[in-house]
Scaffold this active site. Sequence first.
Site, mmCIF file in Angstrom:
data_model
loop_
_atom_site.group_PDB
_atom_site.id
_atom_site.type_symbol
_atom_site.label_atom_id
_atom_site.label_comp_id
_atom_site.label_asym_id
_atom_site.label_seq_id
_atom_site.Cartn_x
_atom_site.Cartn_y
_atom_site.Cartn_z
ATOM 1 N N GLN A 44 0.842 -1.193 0.000
ATOM 2 C CA GLN A 44 0.000 0.000 0.000
ATOM 3 C C GLN A 44 0.882 1.249 0.000
ATOM 4 O OE1 GLN A 44 -2.148 2.632 -0.035
ATOM 5 N NE2 GLN A 44 -3.693 1.685 1.280
ATOM 6 N N SER A 60 -18.815 7.759 11.577
ATOM 7 C CA SER A 60 -19.721 7.834 10.425
ATOM 8 C C SER A 60 -20.266 6.455 10.069
ATOM 9 C CB SER A 60 -18.977 8.440 9.229
ATOM 10 O OG SER A 60 -19.779 8.401 8.064
ATOM 11 N N GLN A 68 -19.580 2.904 0.707
ATOM 12 C CA GLN A 68 -18.884 2.584 -0.543
ATOM 13 C C GLN A 68 -18.076 1.307 -0.362
ATOM 14 O OE1 GLN A 68 -16.100 5.562 -1.832
ATOM 15 N NE2 GLN A 68 -15.745 4.607 -3.812
ATOM 16 N N GLU A 88 -8.333 0.937 2.442
ATOM 17 C CA GLU A 88 -7.809 0.474 3.728
ATOM 18 C C GLU A 88 -8.309 1.319 4.891
ATOM 19 O OE1 GLU A 88 -3.578 -0.206 6.078
ATOM 20 O OE2 GLU A 88 -3.606 -0.380 3.894
ATOM 21 N N ARG A 89 -8.523 2.609 4.655
ATOM 22 C CA ARG A 89 -8.990 3.479 5.733
ATOM 23 C C ARG A 89 -10.380 3.035 6.217
ATOM 24 N NH1 ARG A 89 -10.543 9.285 6.239
ATOM 25 N NH2 ARG A 89 -11.320 9.108 4.125
ATOM 26 N N GLU A 121 -5.807 6.052 -6.466
ATOM 27 C CA GLU A 121 -6.894 6.304 -5.526
ATOM 28 C C GLU A 121 -6.436 7.184 -4.374
ATOM 29 O OE1 GLU A 121 -9.611 5.025 -2.047
ATOM 30 O OE2 GLU A 121 -7.463 4.710 -2.276
ATOM 31 N N ARG A 125 -7.542 11.309 -3.601
ATOM 32 C CA ARG A 125 -8.165 11.759 -2.372
ATOM 33 C C ARG A 125 -7.203 12.532 -1.486
ATOM 34 N NH1 ARG A 125 -11.738 6.289 -1.120
ATOM 35 N NH2 ARG A 125 -12.997 6.459 -3.000
#
Length: 286
Positions: A44, A60, A68, A88-89, A121, A125
């Site tokens: 990663q 959240s 998602q 991964e987050r 990705e 972000r």
Amino acid sequence: MAEGRRGLGRGLSALLDEAGDDAAPGGEGAREVPIELIHRNPDQPRRHFAEAEIEELAESIRNNGVLQPILVRPSPQKGGEYEIVAGERRWRAAQKTGLTTLPVLVRALNDERAYEIALIENIQREDLNPLEEAHGYLSLTHRFGYTQDKVATVVGKSRSHVANMLRLTQLPEGVRDHVIMGRLSAGHARALLTAKDPERLAELAVARGLSVREVEALARSDEGAPKKASGPRRSKDTDTAALEVDLEDVLGMKVDIVDRGGAGELKIRYATLEQLDDLCRRLTRT
């Protein structure tokens, strides 16, 4: 997938659509997978996850669920298990909530394509710090044989941006640590590349909260930049170099201070008569 269709601005969903031909059996749509069968990717690009952000995302998820799916591929090492490509987050945050399953999209991706998607990705972000981004590009060039032009095409950046980021990997470990922790920006790091003693100058920049321009000025001075072979130059201390930058910001003109033990010269270079008139008005103002 055609090389020309790749790019940073299209979003991860477009990348997944393009990867449709690589779908694993039964992997066309999202499905729930036991969370214990999902593992992080050791390659990663993102190495640092802010705990506060993970906690916020976990809250959240507690309130709204996982909105998602994460992208995974069949684990190359463990049959029947999965390796995270992107997300991964969310996986880390979901574990904090006690969820037992996660929605996933399964794609049969090789190492090169999986790394490419993970890098894109994260850059999209803005989750990567400058050093993580730089090492991501380095992996594409060293591990997969990408040229800088190909890296630029894949991630949707200019070739000069890729080249400048790759240079950051040459910084000493002490400087890299400041960048990773957010104490110095990528601009500071690029300025330090030309410094004679980048670690010492990095410590000074952090301690004094110096701007990128101030660091650039110090790196150009004898304290920061290598001495030229043609003739001796008097060393300029950091306070003097920083003062030059402050005066240049105020005057909009090039300033050179030569200090000789408390006495010396102040040189202000003007480029036009209008600049000279403005300087005279400032000096004679009562």
